[in-house]
Design an enzyme around this catalytic site. Structure first.
Site, PDB file in Angstrom:
ATOM      1  N   TYR A 232      25.079 -27.132 -18.978  1.00  0.00           N
ATOM      2  CA  TYR A 232      24.576 -25.787 -18.692  1.00  0.00           C
ATOM      3  C   TYR A 232      23.190 -25.791 -18.032  1.00  0.00           C
ATOM      4  CZ  TYR A 232      28.501 -23.368 -20.817  1.00  0.00           C
ATOM      5  OH  TYR A 232      29.761 -22.865 -21.070  1.00  0.00           O
TER       6      TYR A 232
ATOM      7  N   GLU B 233      32.565 -22.604 -27.505  1.00  0.00           N
ATOM      8  CA  GLU B 233      33.160 -23.874 -27.104  1.00  0.00           C
ATOM      9  C   GLU B 233      33.021 -24.943 -28.184  1.00  0.00           C
ATOM     10  OE1 GLU B 233      32.229 -22.576 -22.551  1.00  0.00           O
ATOM     11  OE2 GLU B 233      31.213 -24.373 -23.316  1.00  0.00           O
TER      12      GLU B 233
END
Length: 394
Positions: A98, A140
């Site tokens: 990310y 996730e």
């Protein structure tokens, strides 16, 4: 929750950022893959980069997420975040990636918008990004923890390759090693990863179309897409005895065992694959649930899983089906079908029903709108998107 400081800035800049997001995401991917080419080996789809669908998906998700925060600053769009998270986990996306996305995405924003990106604007949009990223990371991690193993990819051996309908194959696979197998839920998908002829590994997601509860078999159906890379490779290069990599099963469009309310399933083309697994599971359970299946296809021969679906429906006492074919020429007398595109005007949809959609995005938009007009609650309509998710429900 979007801060009071950032909300007016996002609201004021959303039109210009939204207008330029297609160019921003295009530059973002170019920058990221230039700096981190390894991400194209097994994570991101090269075909989706070439045809622009990946850029569309990212642009649509960011714009819609920001819009939701502006309209409802105290909430997050949980349903859509869940759908994205399931796709990410099926590709092995991890928390450490990310910051890489953040770095190159914001470099793309500055490249395109220039001086308009003041420190205040940059700070506000950073907040939007990390709100979205942190929410996805949390979901996730939970999805990864539910799996029977901690491997991103496992080797599976092809045990059968069967033609089904026009331009489609059913692939049956068994574990090629002793990796613990997660039992899939009806309606879920796996990512299939293969090494192409140029040496690059590429993934694509396919719904599991039967043998859902089996720990020793995965079955998925592949329709040939000449514009892609994976389906032509699977059709032409992968045969019985070959090894391919599969992810664990993911997807939140699933058949809940305890649910008893009526179920409408509307599919088009190869979008019938998740519905085929749901119908198989219902038949295996001897379910007496009221089920209405609606399917559209080009012609009878192109309906990839016709026989499997009809056999499942025959085993269900309260199931029925309606079919639409663009071309009825050559259809068998045993198949009753309307000619043309799916039309819900003359269909009596069960009251208080759940509804599942899968097929091309224009099809799902049209059917979803028609179902809502017919009285189906928008909150009870779920859909599966393989390709650019442009926030169908926005």
């Amino acid at each position: 929750m979007l801060s009071d400081k950032s909300r007016p800035i996002i609201e004021a800049t959303l039109p210009v950022v939204g207008e330029n997001l297609p160019e921003i995401t295009k530059r973002f991917y170019a920058r990221m893959f230039s700096a981190r080419p390894e991400l194209l080996d097994g994570v991101f789809s090269r075909a989706n980069q070439k045809n622009g669908t990946q850029q569309q998906a990212l642009a649509g998700s960011i714009a819609a997420f920001a819009t939701t925060l502006v309209k409802n600053p105290g909430t997050l769009p949980e349903e859509v975040l869940s759908r994205i998270a399931h796709k990410h986990t099926s590709l092995g996306v991890v928390e450490e990636q990310y910051p890489i996305v953040y770095e190159h995405l914001f470099a793309g924003i500055v490249e395109v918008l220039g001086d308009a990106v003041t420190p205040e604007v940059a700070e506000a949009w950073s907040e939007v990004y990390w709100l979205m990223a942190d929410a996805l990371i949390k979901i996730e991690k939970g999805l990864y923890s539910e799996q029977a193993n901690n491997k991103m990819w496992a080797n599976w051996k092809v045990t059968a390759k069967e033609e089904t309908g026009e331009g489609a194959y059913i692939f049956r696979l068994e574990p090629a090693d002793d990796t613990p197998v997660t039992i899939a839920k009806p309606g879920q998908f796996v990512s299939v990863r293969v090494r192409l002829e140029d040496g690059l590994r590429q993934p694509r997601q396919y719904s599991l179309s039967e043998s859902i509860y089996s720990p020793t078999e995965r079955v998925f159906t592949v329709k040939l897409d000449e514009a892609g890379e994976i389906s032509p490779f699977l059709h032409r290069n992968v045969n019985v005895g070959d090894i391919v990599e599969l992810s664990n099963p993911y997807g939140d469009i699933i058949l809940e065992e305890e649910e008893t309310r009526p179920l409408n399933i509307a599919t088009a083309g190869i979008g019938c694959t998740p519905s085929a697994s749901i119908l198989s599971a219902l038949a295996e359970r001897n379910s007496d649930r009221e089920v209405l299946v609606l399917h559209a296809d080009r012609h009878e021969g192109s309906w990839a899983l016709k026989q499997q679906m009809l056999e499942s429906i025959d085993k269900l006492p309260n199931a029925s089906i309606k079919v639409w074919l663009e071309d009825k020429n050559g259809s068998t007398e045993s198949l009753e079908a309307f000619e043309g595109f799916m039309n819900l005007a003359d269909v009596q949809l069960p009251e208080n029903a759940n509804m599942v959609l899968c097929g091309p995005l224009p099809f799902m938009r049209a059917v979803r709108s028609a179902a809502i007009d017919a009285g189906v609650s928008a909150q009870r309509i779920q859909y599966e998107v393989f390709g650019p998710d442009l926030w169908l429900a926005a």
